[in-house]
Enzyme design. Structure first.
Site, mmCIF file in Angstrom:
data_model
loop_
_atom_site.group_PDB
_atom_site.id
_atom_site.type_symbol
_atom_site.label_atom_id
_atom_site.label_comp_id
_atom_site.label_asym_id
_atom_site.label_seq_id
_atom_site.Cartn_x
_atom_site.Cartn_y
_atom_site.Cartn_z
ATOM 1 N N SER A 9 0.827 -1.216 0.000
ATOM 2 C CA SER A 9 0.000 0.000 0.000
ATOM 3 C C SER A 9 0.862 1.267 0.000
ATOM 4 O O SER A 9 0.484 2.273 -0.608
ATOM 5 C CB SER A 9 -0.988 -0.005 1.172
ATOM 6 O OG SER A 9 -0.310 0.108 2.392
ATOM 7 N N ARG A 13 13.351 -8.149 4.429
ATOM 8 C CA ARG A 13 14.709 -8.678 4.551
ATOM 9 C C ARG A 13 15.654 -7.598 5.075
ATOM 10 O O ARG A 13 15.484 -6.421 4.774
ATOM 11 C CB ARG A 13 15.239 -9.114 3.181
ATOM 12 C CG ARG A 13 14.656 -10.382 2.651
ATOM 13 C CD ARG A 13 15.220 -10.639 1.270
ATOM 14 N NE ARG A 13 16.652 -10.863 1.275
ATOM 15 C CZ ARG A 13 17.234 -12.039 1.482
ATOM 16 N NH1 ARG A 13 16.496 -13.110 1.676
ATOM 17 N NH2 ARG A 13 18.544 -12.162 1.479
ATOM 18 N N HIS A 60 8.588 3.233 8.753
ATOM 19 C CA HIS A 60 8.420 2.324 9.899
ATOM 20 C C HIS A 60 7.190 2.761 10.705
ATOM 21 O O HIS A 60 7.006 3.961 10.941
ATOM 22 C CB HIS A 60 9.677 2.372 10.766
ATOM 23 C CG HIS A 60 9.609 1.418 11.918
ATOM 24 N ND1 HIS A 60 9.805 0.054 11.753
ATOM 25 C CD2 HIS A 60 9.344 1.613 13.223
ATOM 26 C CE1 HIS A 60 9.657 -0.538 12.928
ATOM 27 N NE2 HIS A 60 9.378 0.381 13.839
ATOM 28 N N GLU A 92 1.077 6.939 7.126
ATOM 29 C CA GLU A 92 2.230 6.487 6.322
ATOM 30 C C GLU A 92 2.037 6.898 4.873
ATOM 31 O O GLU A 92 2.956 7.386 4.210
ATOM 32 C CB GLU A 92 2.375 4.959 6.398
ATOM 33 C CG GLU A 92 2.728 4.433 7.778
ATOM 34 C CD GLU A 92 2.919 2.913 7.787
ATOM 35 O OE1 GLU A 92 3.388 2.356 6.786
ATOM 36 O OE2 GLU A 92 2.583 2.285 8.802
#
Ligand code: GRF
Length: 209
Positions: free
Chosen positions: A15, A98, A116, A181
């Protein structure tokens, strides 16, 4: 202004990736194009979404790599192949699950951003929204930061606070944070593309603000 080629690394829903693709489509970010979206997970919904927007989408299988470094060097090859170079490209982590090797981070030094779902330096790592609820904070939020080899520790570009409501669950809080975000990541990308971010040690100076 030359076009900045952007590579977005994803693992899932995508998103935030979509928020950035749309901001470019709607010309809220000018002078940039998403040159490629790369996922380490074949089933990532983000790959389909990227293709639907006419963006090249690549699955890079970690099982084919001999080591983390080998994987990251393959990443680097795909990015360069698509024109995302350490000299004038930009790499965005958008739910990429990762850890990147120090070699990759150094290669792209100062040209990798991450988002984050907490107000860093609080609650780095996984399940940030759950960590915030477990700690009973009144306010959480989200952070866009430059990527350094240490996880979730790089210079902070933008943050948005989000109130924790009585009765919030990880899902309700995550959804409220996610909306923010989608607002701040495209803004941070625009500031980067416009050349308005300058890293000075831990601090990110935003020019013209
Ligand atoms: C977001 O919460 C982001 O902050 C975190 O991973 C999640 C990715 O969501 N790094 P999406 O794939 O962008 O929808």
């Amino acid at each position: 202004m030359p076009t900045c080629n952007i590579g977005i690394l994803v693992s899932g829903r995508g998103s935030n990736m979509l928020a950035i693709i749309r901001a470019i489509e709607r010309k809220r970010i000018k002078g940039a194009r998403v040159a490629v979206v790369i996922s380490d997970k074949r089933e990532a919904k983000a790959l389909d979404s990227a293709m639907r927007h006419g963006v090249d989408a690549v699955w890079l299988d970690p099982a084919e790599a001999a080591s983390r470094l080998d994987y990251d060097m393959r990443l680097l090859d795909v990015l360069k192949d698509k024109g995302v170079t350490p000299k004038d490209g930009l790499v965005l982590l958008a739910g990429f699950m990762r850890l990147l090797s120090p070699e990759f981070v150094e290669a792209f030094g100062g040209r990798i951003l991450n988002i984050h779902p907490s107000l860093l330096p609080s609650f780095p790592g996984l399940r940030a929204q759950e960590q915030a609820l477990e700690r009973e904070v009144k306010v959480s939020g989200c952070t866009v930061h430059f990527v350094v080899p240490e996880v979730d520790s790089g210079p902070i570009v933008l943050q948005r606070a989000v109130k924790v409501e009585e009765g919030d669950t990880p899902e309700t809080l995550s959804a409220r944070i996610l909306r923010q975000e989608h607002l701040i990541y495209p803004i941070a990308v625009r500031l980067f593309v416009e050349g308005r971010l300058k890293i000075e040690g831990r601090k990110v100076l935003i020019r013209g603000k």
